[in-house]
Design a protein around this motif. Structure first.
Motif, PDB file in Angstrom:
ATOM      1  N   SER A 151       4.439  21.047   3.205  1.00 37.01           N
ATOM      2  CA  SER A 151       4.634  20.188   4.380  1.00 37.01           C
ATOM      3  C   SER A 151       3.322  19.551   4.832  1.00 37.01           C
ATOM      4  O   SER A 151       3.324  18.445   5.393  1.00 37.01           O
ATOM      5  CB  SER A 151       5.192  21.003   5.550  1.00 37.01           C
ATOM      6  N   PHE A 152       2.244  20.258   4.607  1.00 35.38           N
ATOM      7  CA  PHE A 152       0.975  19.871   5.224  1.00 35.38           C
ATOM      8  C   PHE A 152      -0.039  19.255   4.261  1.00 35.38           C
ATOM      9  O   PHE A 152      -0.650  18.238   4.572  1.00 35.38           O
ATOM     10  CB  PHE A 152       0.285  21.123   5.812  1.00 35.38           C
ATOM     11  N   GLU A 153      -0.234  19.919   3.130  1.00 32.72           N
ATOM     12  CA  GLU A 153      -1.421  19.636   2.320  1.00 32.72           C
ATOM     13  C   GLU A 153      -1.390  18.213   1.768  1.00 32.72           C
ATOM     14  O   GLU A 153      -0.415  17.817   1.133  1.00 32.72           O
ATOM     15  CB  GLU A 153      -1.525  20.650   1.182  1.00 32.72           C
ATOM     16  N   PHE A 154      -2.467  17.463   2.018  1.00 28.77           N
ATOM     17  CA  PHE A 154      -2.653  16.070   1.572  1.00 28.77           C
ATOM     18  C   PHE A 154      -1.668  15.115   2.253  1.00 28.77           C
ATOM     19  O   PHE A 154      -1.535  13.984   1.825  1.00 28.77           O
ATOM     20  CB  PHE A 154      -2.521  15.933   0.052  1.00 28.77           C
ATOM     21  N   ARG A 155      -0.937  15.583   3.259  1.00 29.09           N
ATOM     22  CA  ARG A 155       0.051  14.716   3.920  1.00 29.09           C
ATOM     23  C   ARG A 155      -0.707  13.748   4.831  1.00 29.09           C
ATOM     24  O   ARG A 155      -1.413  14.182   5.749  1.00 29.09           O
ATOM     25  CB  ARG A 155       1.007  15.593   4.732  1.00 29.09           C
ATOM     26  N   PRO A 156      -0.584  12.421   4.612  1.00 25.20           N
ATOM     27  CA  PRO A 156      -1.285  11.484   5.488  1.00 25.20           C
ATOM     28  C   PRO A 156      -0.654  11.477   6.885  1.00 25.20           C
ATOM     29  O   PRO A 156       0.579  11.450   7.016  1.00 25.20           O
ATOM     30  CB  PRO A 156      -1.086  10.120   4.815  1.00 25.20           C
ATOM     31  N   MET A 157      -1.488  11.527   7.899  1.00 27.95           N
ATOM     32  CA  MET A 157      -0.945  11.521   9.258  1.00 27.95           C
ATOM     33  C   MET A 157      -1.865  10.817  10.239  1.00 27.95           C
ATOM     34  O   MET A 157      -3.066  10.744  10.015  1.00 27.95           O
ATOM     35  CB  MET A 157      -0.612  12.948   9.729  1.00 27.95           C
ATOM     36  N   CYS A 158      -1.274  10.276  11.306  1.00 30.48           N
ATOM     37  CA  CYS A 158      -2.093   9.677  12.358  1.00 30.48           C
ATOM     38  C   CYS A 158      -1.522  10.092  13.715  1.00 30.48           C
ATOM     39  O   CYS A 158      -0.408  10.628  13.796  1.00 30.48           O
ATOM     40  CB  CYS A 158      -2.199   8.170  12.188  1.00 30.48           C
ATOM     41  N   PHE A 159      -2.297   9.845  14.769  1.00 32.87           N
ATOM     42  CA  PHE A 159      -2.017  10.489  16.053  1.00 32.87           C
ATOM     43  C   PHE A 159      -2.100   9.511  17.226  1.00 32.87           C
ATOM     44  O   PHE A 159      -3.060   8.747  17.344  1.00 32.87           O
ATOM     45  CB  PHE A 159      -3.029  11.623  16.291  1.00 32.87           C
ATOM     46  N   ILE A 160      -1.096   9.616  18.094  1.00 33.17           N
ATOM     47  CA  ILE A 160      -1.055   8.853  19.340  1.00 33.17           C
ATOM     48  C   ILE A 160      -0.852   9.865  20.465  1.00 33.17           C
ATOM     49  O   ILE A 160       0.089  10.672  20.399  1.00 33.17           O
ATOM     50  CB  ILE A 160       0.122   7.853  19.332  1.00 33.17           C
ATOM     51  N   GLY A 161      -1.740   9.855  21.450  1.00 34.53           N
ATOM     52  CA  GLY A 161      -1.591  10.779  22.576  1.00 34.53           C
ATOM     53  C   GLY A 161      -1.115  10.037  23.807  1.00 34.53           C
ATOM     54  O   GLY A 161      -1.338   8.830  23.945  1.00 34.53           O
ATOM     55  N   LEU A 162      -0.455  10.751  24.712  1.00 35.61           N
ATOM     56  CA  LEU A 162      -0.118  10.153  26.003  1.00 35.61           C
ATOM     57  C   LEU A 162      -0.209  11.211  27.093  1.00 35.61           C
ATOM     58  O   LEU A 162       0.029  12.391  26.840  1.00 35.61           O
ATOM     59  CB  LEU A 162       1.279   9.509  25.999  1.00 35.61           C
TER      60      LEU A 162
END
Ligand SMILES: Cc1cc2nc3c(=O)[nH]c(=O)nc-3n(C[C@H](O)[C@H](O)[C@H](O)COP(=O)(O)O)c2cc1C
Length: 191
Positions: free
Chosen positions: A99-110
């Motif tokens: 589920s995790f390894e090398f999985r591209p991800m980006c983040f938006i906080g509010l």
């Protein structure tokens, strides 16, 4: 397929409204992305026993989407200086490493005056520990109670930052895929 994870199970959350806005931005960039909304998952299905056993069908489907995602876009609200427990509970049922390894991800906080900086950085710590590929351009939506009017985010700068992140994340994922370094082609780059 990329997925936006609307990071709380609070019904009627602002995270879901932001997720809808971000989904439209990707559509404008000719990419169809789907939303995994934690408020649509039955949390009563998780009794604790599932940490060591199988999860119910709806949970398995959501986790399957994560496991096959070309990218994950987290929309993360601030709850008590952190990210919601429901999001951690969801993540704690993912599989390591797939589920995790090398999985591209980006983040938006509010959130309030810090725009979800704390929950995003705490979530990034978790994902970093689990070897995810994190896109460095994050977006923090400050004073979300004031800027989100109905379904519109009335903050031109924030909208511009969200668009810029979407464009950059698309390029980031393509670059990783071209080198077979993303989660879905993991192994090929190294074999
Ligand atoms: C349980 C809870 C705790 C919160 N704690 C904080 C906090 O520590 N700092 C902050 O800036 N905002 C806090 N807020 C405000 C939320 O960030 C804001 O209401 C945001 O819209 C919540 O996301 P949601 O609408 O997706 O649930 C809190 C909200 C909730 C529901």
């Amino acid at each position: 397929m990329k997925y936006i994870i609307s990071g709380t199970n609070r019904p009627g959350s602002r995270s879901r409204l932001i997720s809808n806005i971000v989904q439209k931005m990707y559509a404008e960039l000719n990419e169809n992305v789907e939303i995994i909304d934690l408020s649509e998952l039955p949390f009563s299905d998780l009794t604790g026993a599932q940490y060591s056993g199988g999860v119910s069908e709806s949970w398995a489907k959501a986790i399957d989407k994560v496991n096959q995602a070309s990218g994950l876009i987290f929309v993360v609200p601030e709850y008590n200086g952190s990210f919601p427990g429901s999001l951690k509970y969801f993540v704690d049922h993912w599989k390591y490493p797939q589920s995790f390894e090398f999985r591209p991800m980006c983040f938006i906080g509010l959130g309030g005056m810090f725009g979800g900086l704390r929950p995003v950085e705490q979530l990034q710590q978790v994902m970093g520990y689990r070897n995810a590929f994190q896109y460095p351009e994050r977006v923090f939506l400050m004073n979300i109670f004031k800027t989100l009017k109905g379904t519109e985010l009335e903050d031109a700068m924030a909208m511009q930052l969200l668009r810029s992140q979407a464009q950059g994340f698309q390029m980031f994922v393509k670059a990783l895929e071209s080198q077979k370094m993303d989660a879905n082609s993991k192994g090929q780059a190294r074999s």
